[in-house]
Design an enzyme around this catalytic site. Structure first.
Site, PDB file in Angstrom:
ATOM      1  N   SER A 117      38.610  40.118  58.674  1.00  0.00           N
ATOM      2  CA  SER A 117      40.140  39.736  57.733  1.00  0.00           C
ATOM      3  C   SER A 117      39.569  38.194  58.182  1.00  0.00           C
ATOM      4  O   SER A 117      39.023  37.477  58.843  1.00  0.00           O
ATOM      5  CB  SER A 117      41.329  40.131  58.834  1.00  0.00           C
ATOM      6  OG  SER A 117      42.270  39.904  57.972  1.00  0.00           O
ATOM      7  N   VAL A 118      40.513  37.582  57.334  1.00  0.00           N
ATOM      8  CA  VAL A 118      40.671  36.141  57.240  1.00  0.00           C
ATOM      9  C   VAL A 118      41.340  35.621  58.742  1.00  0.00           C
ATOM     10  O   VAL A 118      41.740  36.193  59.311  1.00  0.00           O
ATOM     11  CB  VAL A 118      41.566  35.677  56.024  1.00  0.00           C
ATOM     12  CG1 VAL A 118      42.975  36.109  56.198  1.00  0.00           C
ATOM     13  CG2 VAL A 118      41.343  34.255  55.839  1.00  0.00           C
ATOM     14  N   HIS A 139      39.362  37.112  52.719  1.00  0.00           N
ATOM     15  CA  HIS A 139      40.703  37.515  51.844  1.00  0.00           C
ATOM     16  C   HIS A 139      40.803  38.667  50.834  1.00  0.00           C
ATOM     17  O   HIS A 139      39.561  39.059  50.524  1.00  0.00           O
ATOM     18  CB  HIS A 139      40.977  36.072  51.078  1.00  0.00           C
ATOM     19  CG  HIS A 139      41.132  35.108  51.833  1.00  0.00           C
ATOM     20  ND1 HIS A 139      40.114  34.248  52.383  1.00  0.00           N
ATOM     21  CD2 HIS A 139      42.323  34.082  51.730  1.00  0.00           C
ATOM     22  CE1 HIS A 139      40.927  33.117  53.057  1.00  0.00           C
ATOM     23  NE2 HIS A 139      42.030  33.078  52.794  1.00  0.00           N
ATOM     24  N   GLY A 172      49.515  44.819   9.900  1.00  0.00           N
ATOM     25  CA  GLY A 172      50.056  44.312   8.569  1.00  0.00           C
ATOM     26  C   GLY A 172      49.140  42.862   8.371  1.00  0.00           C
ATOM     27  O   GLY A 172      49.794  42.063   7.605  1.00  0.00           O
ATOM     28  N   SER A 195      41.479  47.281  16.804  1.00  0.00           N
ATOM     29  CA  SER A 195      40.406  46.903  17.946  1.00  0.00           C
ATOM     30  C   SER A 195      40.879  45.587  18.704  1.00  0.00           C
ATOM     31  O   SER A 195      40.028  44.344  18.356  1.00  0.00           O
ATOM     32  CB  SER A 195      39.207  46.808  17.213  1.00  0.00           C
ATOM     33  OG  SER A 195      39.166  46.256  16.087  1.00  0.00           O
TER      34      SER A 195
END
Length: 599
Positions: free
Chosen positions: A13-14, A89, A442, A513
């Site tokens: 762990s950090v 982290h 459209g 797409s």
């Protein structure tokens, strides 16, 4: 100097002091030049600053954290070590996983004053799922608890509970102070109650990550061309012992390749063992590329599909059917995840999913663009671990281990038809092409394609239109509009367009797409020489004002989820063959599109 290279990575762990601990290890093994020591620590050699020896980026130093993975080498009396210092982290878990995918063992660092943290557990689980079975747990910062044996013993009980789910993992606990050096390379005077090994001594006792298959195998990394017929090959010995003038099998190709003029670690040699860096020539004239293998192993399989255990690491969700880059050993190609099932905390398979979430484990089927030499991880670890890379960012998306090859390609033998693609194109009146119209709903994609279609009919040119709405009534009627379904919609359409173009047709594809990577995937399926991406770049305001199907109004009311431009993104093409504005005169767009069709 030792030549046997043992690969380790750190995790935890950090703020548990990994960088400080590793910097101390490098410093006390004499692996850091004096000028670098002076620059990092100052004239007084401040021990609280030794983490600066690893934090290479100025921005990291200013924040006091390590973000990248630092790669260093150091030597003991018996081994050379390749060490990867992984960040702690949570958002950088994928860095740790990438480093673990190449490691023989893991050094799991824990703050003795704080004990086990959630990231400690997560990093252990990732490393175990990637096949690591040898762990050194370092109770770092033991100086902060006064070097107390009582605290160390309490932490041992915590570690026993941590490893309880991993019955076949081998671990040991070592007290150490990265800041002052106790227990790292030297025992020190502050822990006379501890009679176990230092961290360096414990590393020297660790066995390599073993494979069931120890047949001689070389992976080729670099090819030096000295002339039209002269080549020298550089590579790594993955397993077994390589003998000069000993014939092996070249994969791919399945032909004999005899190593001659063998050099190991820069010197002429008759043999080379696992971990050695070698160079050689071949007695035969063979077609060899980076990633090729020379081996006598029966475990290796050439396959483009395999079943794997996969850990998804990218913050963005993974999507089945979307292309990624796969790195397996020194082999590289594109691959997609075709199926995925969640693996729960009890290692049981749950239901199928089309989206993969961060820090979740899956049983997955992967399909590569070309055959790779792979092996089940349990049989050949070096060719049983792989990394998936996001082709847009270059960052690691996932890591995995091979369960088994599906070898479906062995049963597929395309027929060699007498009528060729060129023959079909002659009959159709020209070279087959795919004009891929992309843009908002459209924007005018179908209108432009329809007008081009009429002009092609008058010219007598064979063609067809693949329109999104029409396709969703048949070929893709089972798909919705989620990101995963859009990926599959584009894949199916591209495969059909490819077949039609190979028959000589001009194929006008009209799909929103919206995702750049999926259009790139369509280009790969069709072939870049036939594929023309056309961006109908009509503005959202114009498209919404037109709203011929009333879809924008419904999307604004929340009645249509995942509607592109309103509540789902559209990624504009970076280098389209053509950019059209659907708000301008139709004839301009038509003439520009027809110009692409001309052979």
């Amino acid at each position: 100097m030792p030549t046997d290279v043992f690969r380790i990575t750190t995790a935890g762990s950090v703020d548990d002091g990994k960088s400080t601990l590793i910097a101390r290890l490098l410093m006390d093994t004499g692996s850091i030049p004096h000028d670098q020591l002076d620059a990092a620590l100052g004239p007084d050699a401040d021990p609280t600053r030794i983490a600066d020896l690893l934090d290479g980026l100025e921005s990291e130093k200013e924040q006091g954290i390590t973000i990248d993975v630092a790669h260093r080498y150091f030597d003991s009396a018996t081994r050379r070590y390749h060490l990867s210092d992984s960040p702690g982290h949570e958002q950088y878990t994928r860095n740790m996983a990438t480093a673990s995918a190449d490691a023989d063992a893991l050094v799991l660092v824990i703050d003795a004053s704080a004990g086990v943290k959630p990231q400690t557990t997560r990093h252990l689980d990732i490393a175990y799922r990637l096949g690591i079975r040898n762990f050194l747990v370092v109770a770092n910062k033991i100086d902060l608890v006064g070097y107390q044996r009582k605290k160390f013993d309490a932490l041992r009980s915590e570690i026993e509970d941590l490893f309880e789910p991993y019955a076949d993992a081998s671990w040991s606990l070592i007290p150490a102070s990265g800041t002052y050096g106790d227990g790292v390379v030297k025992s020190g005077r502050n822990m006379r109650w501890y009679d176990g090994p230092t961290l360096l001594e414990a590393l020297d006792f660790l066995p390599r990550l073993e494979s069931a298959d120890e047949a001689p195998t070389v992976s080729i990394q670099l090819i030096e061309r000295k002339g039209p017929r002269s080549r020298r090959y550089f590579g790594s010995v993955l397993s077994g012992t390589i003998l000069d003038k000993k014939p092996l099998t070249l994969i791919p190709g399945n032909v004999q390749g005899t190593i001659v003029d063998l050099h190991a670690d820069g010197k002429p040699a008759n043999t080379a063992s696992r971990g050695s860096q070698i160079s050689f020539t071949l007695a035969e004239d063979r077609d060899v590329e980076r990633g090729s293998l020379l081996t006598s192993s029966d475990s290796l399989t050439l396959s483009h599909e395999w079943n794997a255990q996969l850990i998804w690491l990218e913050s963005d969700s993974g999507i089945t059917g979307r292309p990624y880059l796969v790195r397996l050993g020194h082999q590289h190609t594109r691959a997609t995840i075709t199926r995925a099932h969640i693996i729960d905390s009890m290692n049981k398979r749950e239901g199928e999913t089309h989206t993969l979430e961060t820090n979740t484990t899956y049983e997955a089927t992967l399909s590569a663009q070309k055959d790779l030499a792979i092996a089940p991880f349990a049989e050949f670890a070096q060719l049983g671990r792989f990394v998936l890379i996001n082709p847009e960012t270059g960052q690691t998306a996932a890591v995995g281990t091979v369960n088994f090859s599906l070898r479906r390609s062995d049963n597929i033998h395309p027929h060699n038809f007498a009528v060729t693609t060129r023959d079909r194109e002659t009959l159709a009146g020209g070279v087959g092409k795919v004009l891929w119209f992309t843009g908002l709903s459209g924007s005018g994609k179908s209108t432009i394609a329809d007008e081009i279609s009429q002009r092609l009919r008058l010219q007598g040119r064979a063609h067809t239109i693949l329109d999104g709405d029409s396709l969703r009534k048949g070929l893709t009627r089972d798909l919705g509009f989620s990101e995963a379904d859009r990926v599959e919609n584009i894949r199916r359409t591209a495969e059909v367009a490819k077949l039609m173009a190979e028959a000589g047709l001009v194929v006008l594809v009209c799909l929103i797409s919206p995702y750049r990577r999926d259009r790139d995937s369509a280009r790969e399926i069709v072939g870049s020489e036939r594929f023309y991406e056309i961006h109908v770049a009509t503005s959202l305001d114009v498209c919404e004002a037109r709203d011929p199907k009333g879809l924008y109004s419904k999307a604004r009311l929340g009645e249509i989820p995942n509607f592109t431009g309103v509540n789902a993104p559209y990624e504009e093409p970076l280098k389209p063959a053509l950019v059209l504005d659907g708000a301008k005169a139709l004839i301009e767009s038509v003439e520009a599109g027809l110009a692409l069709v001309k052979d």
